[in-house]
Design an enzyme around this catalytic site. Structure first.
Site, PDB file in Angstrom:
ATOM      1  N   GLN A  47       0.831  -1.204   0.000  1.00 39.62           N
ATOM      2  CA  GLN A  47       0.000   0.000   0.000  1.00 39.62           C
ATOM      3  C   GLN A  47       0.867   1.257   0.000  1.00 39.62           C
ATOM      4  OE1 GLN A  47      -3.151  -2.069   2.973  1.00 39.62           O
ATOM      5  NE2 GLN A  47      -3.544   0.088   2.648  1.00 39.62           N
ATOM      6  N   ARG A  64      -9.550  -0.618   7.203  1.00 40.34           N
ATOM      7  CA  ARG A  64     -10.577   0.270   6.661  1.00 40.34           C
ATOM      8  C   ARG A  64     -10.942   1.352   7.663  1.00 40.34           C
ATOM      9  NH1 ARG A  64     -13.898  -1.049   1.881  1.00 40.34           N
ATOM     10  NH2 ARG A  64     -14.743   0.947   1.291  1.00 40.34           N
ATOM     11  N   CYS A  65      -9.903   1.960   8.216  1.00 42.67           N
ATOM     12  CA  CYS A  65     -10.162   3.017   9.186  1.00 42.67           C
ATOM     13  C   CYS A  65      -8.905   3.843   9.308  1.00 42.67           C
ATOM     14  CB  CYS A  65     -10.561   2.418  10.523  1.00 42.67           C
ATOM     15  SG  CYS A  65      -9.459   2.673  11.896  1.00 42.67           S
ATOM     16  N   GLU A 110     -12.802   5.193   4.457  1.00 46.25           N
ATOM     17  CA  GLU A 110     -12.866   4.551   5.772  1.00 46.25           C
ATOM     18  C   GLU A 110     -14.180   4.828   6.482  1.00 46.25           C
ATOM     19  OE1 GLU A 110     -10.099   3.020   5.701  1.00 46.25           O
ATOM     20  OE2 GLU A 110      -9.039   4.297   4.298  1.00 46.25           O
TER      21      GLU A 110
END
Ligand code: CDP
Length: 807
Positions: free
Chosen positions: A238, A385-386, A761
């Site tokens: 990423q 996802r945050c 997110e």
């Protein structure tokens, strides 16, 4: 004067497919036809394959490792252990959190499935078979899996390598299994608010250990060229540039000789930010063997060893007046980081941005204290996802607000609205140190209430409860409400860095003579659709159709340095860099246009895709014409070409927010639930591509649903990881996934060049407490205060049983 754009301007603007347009995802052409290029598609000549022998124990001393049987398997080229890695000083590696982590078990193992030996063979199957033949003699040690017991007197010491270290990367440690204590806020004032409080709540709100589990697991191909000394690493990264710098630092290789390439990535969700033993071992194996080495995790390895998320245990206290005004927030978090502190947060933030825990509410005072501990579990602690621990604390504050509303006898919406930060308070300084850039919470909440006919739902719920009490139904109705505030866009160099590198991001735009162009960024899409949306920003900024801009990310040789994609930082940081680079291109284009039209620059005005002479719209040069001129008709003294680069250091984070409402029906006798409605209103400021935003919300809500309603990485008391396959770990398919209703308001960020905030997110952050509140809401009438996550059918049934609701 009518200054509305002329129809021709409108038509031209539409053709550009710029910001605000539901442009179809350009990357889907290859993804939907099986033409993506993922790491596992990379096959290099002579390539070998690596696989791990892993620990069967959660905590044990290693007495002996015998690799002879594995080495004897035909096709096996090498078997690496910690002893081999010591020769190149790579038996341990630094983590992003300032700790160190074993690459291969050195003297002991600290969690089940820990990497012990790396077998390199002609193919994956031989490597796997030979890995099974590695023989390890263990001496079992007592195990700590419960974080609440990690700092007990006499608890087994896990990290013997640092047992005498009084200070960790984040200050003093007061137990060998203690990692850090981090405090923020005014303790004295907060304690005083609690002494004076008319009403108080105090609850342990635990957010279970889960895993991001992207469909594509972590993997890499490493190729070392012995002649040139170049190390090429293809990986599911990423943050490719960060990986390059980390490799340069830990392997003492010259950074210009390291080439990191992230090809297409099948989902990241935080799992692919960090550096894992597989990458190091594949690199060492390639250097040792002189040929490329591929390492691909299987599903069990992914779920049980590469970075987990959450495992936060949050004792949350709210002080309030009897009429429902919050007067203080006091929180203690026990953070279970597993065997090594490999949390992927900006360096100075051991608990990420957990101090956003005051949420959307105007708490006059607050105090947060976080203790991190070691346990015999896999390391990690990533932003699944945050944005860095935001979803954990959003869950805590949104559950706690519901619990307080229940205690006060107030509707959870009314209690929230009463305590919202008001529109006129922005920019708002929170009690825990953030400056929220913009927000309009009341408007968003009202829109959500109107769209769902909330008051009517409450009436229906009441009637259902009466029917339940009369024995006419065995079904309960829960209405979940969550109003979250996110903090995304790490981040300003004043408070965010990774290993000392400021968390800016970048964009380089080159416009070719024919008016087409290429744009490169330091971010890396893993499914977010950057190729589509980044071109839309450029299209609007410089008037070149989005289809004429190629977006390229993920190659450290060609992309400008950036800190990558996670925590919804791409739009707030790289999105800004894109607009700024485009504006530089436009500024040069204006000078060229002025020269071409023989006027002063100030006499020109911008009109969608061209500069025209003020008051004489017929005299113009389109961006395409200017691009051609940039290569042959430049003003004297100007450099030819039309390109620009921007490195953008944002002045602040962005603070998206949202109002989510869930209606759920629960069968008391089976614990089975049905999500009747799920409404998600998101405000992410200026919207670049509404269709992509909708897709992001669908995906994030689906992950949030999975977490709230079933996901958990469970360990038994011996540290055996249970549920590390899709037989046990809940991954919803289309069958289980509810229908999502999406909506929006637009409150632009005042400091972002295009007013955009992140969104990726938000739906995970907002949906988890919304589902949890819906389940809890269904049982409030029976006196229930808090039912912990995850809310699988068995646990819901158990809650009903505990409340005496079964016959
Ligand atoms: O960092 P990451 O890409 O995961 O998250 P993001 O910045 O929230 O962006 C996710 C996707 O949504 C990207 O394709 C963005 O361009 C898009 N987006 C948008 O269209 N409008 C916004 N205001 C925010 C994001």
């Amino acid at each position: 004067m009518n200054d509305a754009p002329s129809p021709t301007s409108l038509e031209r603007a539409e053709k550009l497919q710029g910001m605000g347009c539901k442009r179809k995802r350009v990357e889907d052409v290859r993804f939907t036809q099986g033409r993506g290029n993922y790491v596992d598609d990379i096959k290099l000549p002579g390539m070998l394959h690596g696989d791990f022998h892993r620990s069967s124990h959660a905590h044990a001393r290693i007495v002996k490792i015998d690799t002879s049987k594995a080495k004897a398997v035909p096709g096996v080229v090498a078997v690496l252990t910690a002893e081999d890695l010591k020769g190149v000083n790579l038996a341990w590696m630094p983590t992003l959190a300032g700790d160190v982590q074993m690459v291969l078990a050195d003297g002991k193992v600290l969690f089940q499935n820990q990497e012990i030996a790396f077998v390199v063979a002609a193919d994956r199957y031989i490597a796997a078979d030979a890995a099974d033949l590695v023989e390890v003699q263990y001496e079992a040690l007592p195990v700590v899996v419960n974080p609440f017991k990690a700092m007990d007197e006499g608890a087994p010491i896990l990290r013997e390598d640092i047992k005498d270290k009084k200070d960790g990367a984040h200050g003093p440690r007061n137990h060998p299994n203690h990692i850090f204590n981090w405090q923020v806020g005014d303790k004295e004032l907060t304690d005083a608010a609690f002494v004076k409080a008319e009403v108080k709540t105090k609850d342990l709100l635990s957010y279970q250990r889960v895993h991001p589990c992207p469909l594509e697991t972590c993997q890499c191909v490493v190729s070392f060229n012995k002649i040139t000394g170049d190390l090429t690493i293809y990986g599911t990264f990423q943050a490719p540039h960060v990986i390059r710098t980390v490799v340069a630092l830990i392997a003492s290789l010259p950074e210009q000789k390291i080439h990191v390439i992230s090809p297409d990535i099948g989902g990241g969700f935080g799992n692919k930010v960090g550096a894992y033993p597989g990458y190091i071992c594949a690199a060492v194996a390639s250097i040792v063997t002189g040929v490329p080495v591929k390492w691909v995790e299987d599903r069990i390895e992914n779920l049980s060893t590469t970075s987990f998320a959450r495992d936060y245990h949050m004792t949350t206290e709210i002080a309030a007046t009897r009429d429902g005004r919050v007067t203080g927030l006091r929180v203690h978090i026990l953070a279970d980081h597993g065997a090594f502190d490999a949390c992927a947060d900006p360096s100075k933030w051991p608990a990420g941005f957990a101090n956003i825990i005051t949420g959307s509410y105007d708490f006059p005072v607050a105090h947060l204290s976080v203790d991190g501990v070691y346990t015999n579990k896999a390391p990690g602690g990533v932003a699944y996802r945050c944005s860095f621990r935001v979803t954990e604390v959003a869950y805590a504050i949104e559950r706690a607000m519901d619990i307080m509303a229940q205690k006060l006898g107030l509707d959870p919406v009314d209690f929230r609205v009463k305590n919202f930060i008001k529109r006129e308070q922005f920019p708002y300084n929170s009690a825990l140190g953030w400056e929220y850039d913009s927000g309009d919470y009341h408007t968003a909440m009202q829109k959500a209430l109107d769209a769902t006919d909330y008051r009517k739902l409450r009436e229906e719920q009441k009637a259902k409860q009466e029917a339940f009490k009369r024995g006419e139904t065995r079904e309960l109705m829960g209405i979940g409400v969550a109003f979250f505030t996110e903090i995304v866009g790490a981040g300003p160099s004043k408070n965010c860095d990774i290993l000392g590198i400021a968390m800016f991001d970048s964009c380089e735009i080159r416009i070719h003579p024919t008016g087409k162009g290429i744009a490169r960024m330091g971010t890396k899409s893993q499914g977010q659709g950057h190729e589509t949306t980044w071109a839309q920003i450029i299209a609007t900024e410089i008037g070149i159709p989005a289809d004429d801009i190629m977006v390229e990310e993920g190659n450290t040789d060609t992309a400008p340095y950036g800190l990558g994609t996670y925590g919804s930082r791409s739009t707030p940081v790289a999105g800004a860099a894109i607009a700024m680079a485009a504006r530089k291109v436009k500024a040069k284009a204006q000078m060229i246009a002025a020269y071409m039209l023989e006027v002063h620059e100030g006499d020109l005005e911008w009109d969608v895709d061209r500069f025209s002479v003020k008051g004489n719209p017929g005299a113009f040069r389109t961006m395409s014409q200017i691009a051609w001129a940039a290569y042959n008709k430049i003003p004297p003294g100007m450099e030819p070409g039309l390109e620009a680069v921007s490195y953008y250091d944002p002045p602040n984070m962005t603070y998206p927010f949202g109002a989510y409402i869930c209606v759920m029906d629960i069968d008391v006798d089976t614990g089975v639930h049905k999500v009747r409605r799920f409404y998600a209103l998101d405000d992410c400021g200026t919207r670049i591509n509404p269709m992509i935003i909708e897709g992001q919300v669908h995906g994030g809500c689906t992950e949030g649903y999975a977490i709230a309603m079933g996901q958990e990485i469970v360990y038994d008391e011996d540290g055996n990881v249970k549920g590390a396959s899709f037989m046990d770990y809940f991954l919803p398919t289309a069958v289980e996934t509810p229908h999502w209703e999406t909506d929006y308001t637009v409150t632009p960020s005042p400091h972002h060049p295009i007013g955009a905030k992140g969104v990726g997110e938000s739906p995970n952050v907002g949906s988890v407490p919304c589902f949890a509140n819906a389940v809890n809401d269904a049982f409030k009438f029976a006196g229930s205060k808090h039912i912990p996550m995850p809310h699988d059918a068995y646990r819901i049934w158990q809650a009903a049983e505990d409340l005496g609701l079964h016959a």
